[in-house]
Structure formats: C-alpha cells, structure tokens
Design a protein around this motif. Structure first.
Motif, PDB file in Angstrom:
ATOM      1  N   GLU A 108       0.831  -1.205   0.000  1.00 52.60           N
ATOM      2  CA  GLU A 108       0.000   0.000   0.000  1.00 52.60           C
ATOM      3  C   GLU A 108       0.866   1.255   0.000  1.00 52.60           C
ATOM      4  N   THR A 109       1.917   1.221   0.792  1.00 53.02           N
ATOM      5  CA  THR A 109       2.812   2.371   0.862  1.00 53.02           C
ATOM      6  C   THR A 109       3.488   2.618  -0.480  1.00 53.02           C
ATOM      7  N   VAL A 110       4.013   1.554  -1.075  1.00 57.57           N
ATOM      8  CA  VAL A 110       4.692   1.676  -2.359  1.00 57.57           C
ATOM      9  C   VAL A 110       3.707   2.117  -3.442  1.00 57.57           C
ATOM     10  N   GLY A 111       2.498   1.587  -3.394  1.00 59.77           N
ATOM     11  CA  GLY A 111       1.491   1.950  -4.378  1.00 59.77           C
ATOM     12  C   GLY A 111       1.127   3.417  -4.352  1.00 59.77           C
ATOM     13  N   GLN A 112       1.287   4.051  -3.198  1.00 59.04           N
ATOM     14  CA  GLN A 112       1.013   5.475  -3.058  1.00 59.04           C
ATOM     15  C   GLN A 112       2.230   6.333  -3.395  1.00 59.04           C
ATOM     16  N   GLY A 113       3.304   5.685  -3.804  1.00 58.79           N
ATOM     17  CA  GLY A 113       4.508   6.421  -4.157  1.00 58.79           C
ATOM     18  C   GLY A 113       5.318   6.884  -2.969  1.00 58.79           C
ATOM     19  N   SER A 114       5.053   6.297  -1.810  1.00 60.83           N
ATOM     20  CA  SER A 114       5.735   6.716  -0.585  1.00 60.83           C
ATOM     21  C   SER A 114       6.803   5.714  -0.200  1.00 60.83           C
ATOM     22  N   ALA A 134      14.017  -6.688  -2.241  1.00 59.94           N
ATOM     23  CA  ALA A 134      14.795  -6.394  -3.436  1.00 59.94           C
ATOM     24  C   ALA A 134      14.137  -6.969  -4.687  1.00 59.94           C
ATOM     25  N   GLN A 135      13.523  -8.144  -4.558  1.00 59.50           N
ATOM     26  CA  GLN A 135      12.914  -8.795  -5.707  1.00 59.50           C
ATOM     27  C   GLN A 135      11.521  -8.261  -6.036  1.00 59.50           C
ATOM     28  N   ARG A 136      10.748  -7.910  -5.024  1.00 56.12           N
ATOM     29  CA  ARG A 136       9.333  -7.590  -5.245  1.00 56.12           C
ATOM     30  C   ARG A 136       9.005  -6.100  -5.118  1.00 56.12           C
ATOM     31  N   VAL A 137       9.856  -5.324  -4.462  1.00 53.32           N
ATOM     32  CA  VAL A 137       9.546  -3.915  -4.204  1.00 53.32           C
ATOM     33  C   VAL A 137      10.621  -2.997  -4.782  1.00 53.32           C
ATOM     34  N   GLY A 188      10.910   7.778  -2.237  1.00 55.12           N
ATOM     35  CA  GLY A 188       9.973   6.654  -2.253  1.00 55.12           C
ATOM     36  C   GLY A 188      10.631   5.322  -1.989  1.00 55.12           C
ATOM     37  N   ARG A 189      11.826   5.323  -1.420  1.00 58.82           N
ATOM     38  CA  ARG A 189      12.559   4.083  -1.159  1.00 58.82           C
ATOM     39  C   ARG A 189      12.158   3.489   0.185  1.00 58.82           C
ATOM     40  N   ILE A 190      12.508   2.210   0.376  1.00 58.51           N
ATOM     41  CA  ILE A 190      12.287   1.509   1.637  1.00 58.51           C
ATOM     42  C   ILE A 190      13.592   1.501   2.425  1.00 58.51           C
ATOM     43  N   VAL A 191      13.511   1.883   3.689  1.00 61.61           N
ATOM     44  CA  VAL A 191      14.659   1.857   4.587  1.00 61.61           C
ATOM     45  C   VAL A 191      14.409   0.800   5.656  1.00 61.61           C
ATOM     46  N   LEU A 230       5.929   4.096   9.687  1.00 60.54           N
ATOM     47  CA  LEU A 230       6.898   3.331  10.470  1.00 60.54           C
ATOM     48  C   LEU A 230       6.285   1.965  10.719  1.00 60.54           C
ATOM     49  N   LEU A 231       6.865   0.934  10.096  1.00 63.68           N
ATOM     50  CA  LEU A 231       6.282  -0.406  10.126  1.00 63.68           C
ATOM     51  C   LEU A 231       7.173  -1.353  10.924  1.00 63.68           C
ATOM     52  N   PRO A 232       6.650  -1.931  12.014  1.00 66.98           N
ATOM     53  CA  PRO A 232       7.430  -2.936  12.753  1.00 66.98           C
ATOM     54  C   PRO A 232       7.375  -4.281  12.045  1.00 66.98           C
ATOM     55  N   VAL A 233       8.509  -4.961  12.001  1.00 64.34           N
ATOM     56  CA  VAL A 233       8.604  -6.251  11.309  1.00 64.34           C
ATOM     57  C   VAL A 233       9.133  -7.298  12.276  1.00 64.34           C
TER      58      VAL A 233
END
Length: 303
Positions: A108-114, A134-137, A188-191, A230-233
């Motif tokens: 959802e986050t990636v889809g919103q360009g965030s 790395a493979q999917r996002v 719009g990257r993932i950290v 901020l997403l806990p994993v």
C-alpha cells in the motif's frame, strides 16, 4: 591487534567459501554441533541474562533447552548468511511471499509512491526479508555498522549488495547517514533498520520487558520528518523456512519518544512469541550496558 583483525577477516572468508561448498544438510549439521557445544557449557552469560528478561525468570533458571534452541537459531542465521549469495533470489522471494503476513502494509505504501521505514529486531533471518524486498519492491537501504578490520566490513558490504541492498555506513561517510536516509525515503525508497539496540548511548528511554533501556530514535524521527509509515517487522524461523510479519503502522503523531515506546511494545510481543529466534548476545538493558561500553568494538558484532 592487526594480526587479530586479520584472523577474523580470514575466518569469515573461509566460512563463506567452505559453507557454500558443502551440501546444505552437512553445513547445517556442523553449525548445530557448534551451537550444541556452546550450550553444553551453559551458553553465553549475556544470552542467559537477555532470555531471563524475555521469560520473566532469573538467569540461572532459564531452561537449558531454550539456550540450546537460541544458539542453534543463531547458528542457523550464520549458516544461511554464508550460503545466501548462492541461493536463487527469485525462488526465495516466492517462499517468503507464500508465508509472510502483513505484506500489504508495504504494498500500500509503495502503491502510493511513498517510502517506508521498516524497523526490525535481530531475530530470525532479516536478510531473507531483504531479498524479498529487493525482488518484489525495490532495493532496500540499510545501515551497516563499521566493523574491524576494514576488509571485513567491505566483505559484509559486498555480501549484502549481492543480495540487492543499498548499504550506508553508520560512520565514516561523507554525508551523515540520517541525511542520506531522509533522501532515500523522499525518493519513495524503503529503509530497513535494526532498531532494538542503541549503539550510541543517546537513544530514547523506553520500558522493554518491564525494565529500562534505550532504543534508537532514528526510526521514529525518520518517519516523522518525512511523513512515511513506520512499520514494525517480526522475523523468526520455522522448521522448513521463515516466518515474517509486517505490523500495522506505528502512531507517530505524539512524537519520537511515544512512537519509540510503541515500537518497543511491538518488538516485545514479537520476541516473546519466538524467544529462541532473538539473536541478542550483547547487553541491551541499562543495567547490563556499562561494562560492555569498555570493550564494545574490539570484535565484529553480530550482524
């Protein structure tokens, strides 16, 4: 000291070559044997103290089978890490996709360009989670603590770059790492940040399993400053694979301190559900940290 550093570097290099050359079953058996040998001596004292907090008991009452399972889990991480560059990343991402939960929070986050900040603990195999990203996002950006010697640090950087990660050194870079992470998030990257252990002594005070400690302010501060989730994993091992869960976004509307405590609460729940897979052999709680400050950095830290 130069000779000791060289031995560490050569040891890791040999491990990478040897473990990748062995059949997977043989390699894992060797790592299990090493873990069991360490467990027979009682296991590392700090591991017992950490597990005592997680299980609400005294260190001398932590079950021996939990210590053994924890050491085997830690050994499994390293065995998989040594072998991971030889594993098919596309197939690995499919395995993660089939079992992980909460991935829609990232989509959802990636889809919103965030962008998004993923906050993790030293549990399970977070490198495998990174391969899925790395493979999917897209290539995740991560911070790497600078190890000694420099050649070993470069070896770990190359390892994670082969997996598709972008590596930013914690120290020694031309630009402060926080500023670089802000830039990536605004693109719009993932950290991804390992976030339950404060390495600076200047983290946010929190309660964690009922005792005081500090956790890094970075994850909450990055999310607040850039407006990203901020997403806990949570990461853990299963008998035939890996478990991953991406939790709902942390409420960052009440500031860094409150958000970090909420993150600590989520970490606590994830670790309590899979205590053997929390690979924390270093001091975490305030009561344990002072003596470690005198010696930390003389050898490579776990991951």
């Amino acid at each position: 000291m130069a000779m000791i550093d060289r031995v560490w570097d050569l040891g890791y290099a040999a491990g990478w070559r040897l473990v990748r050359a062995l059949p997977q079953q043989w390699a894992m058996r060797l790592f299990d044997l090493a873990a069991d040998r360490a467990a027979r001596s009682g296991g590392p004292d700090q591991l017992r103290r950490n597990l005592a907090r997680v299980t609400s008991t005294r260190p001398d009452r932590v079950p021996d089978d939990l210590v053994q399972a924890s050491l085997r889990s830690y050994a499994r991480y390293w065995c998989e890490a040594f072998r991971l560059p030889s594993v098919d990343p596309v197939g690995l991402a499919e395995v993660v996709e089939s079992s992980a939960t909460g991935l829609d929070h990232i989509r959802e986050t990636v889809g919103q360009g965030s962008g998004a900040v993923l906050a993790l603990t030293h549990s399970g195999n977070w490198d495998v989670a990174g391969v899925w990203l790395a493979q999917r996002v897209g290539s995740p950006t991560v911070i790497a603590e600078r190890l000694r010697p420099e050649s070993l640090f470069r070896r770990f950087v190359r390892f994670r770059e082969q997996l598709g990660f972008e590596i930013i050194p914690l120290t020694g870079g031309a630009t402060p790492p926080f500023d670089q992470l802000v830039g990536r998030l605004r693109q719009g990257r993932i950290v991804g940040l390992l976030a339950e252990r404060d390495l600076t002594g200047a983290g946010v005070p929190v309660r964690f399993f009922g005792e005081p400690t500090r956790m890094p302010a970075g994850p909450a501060r990055l999310a607040i400053d850039t407006g990203v989730p901020l997403l806990p994993v949570s990461c853990w091992f299963t008998p035939g694979g890996w478990g991953f869960h991406v939790g709902e976004p942390i409420d960052t509307g009440r500031g860094v301190e409150r958000a970090t405590q909420l993150l600590a609460d989520r970490f606590e729940a994830g670790i309590a559900a899979h205590p053997a897979d929390w690979h924390m052999l270093q001091p975490v709680w305030t009561a344990d940290i002072a003596a470690d400050r005198l010696t930390r950095g003389t050898r490579p830290q776990a991951r």
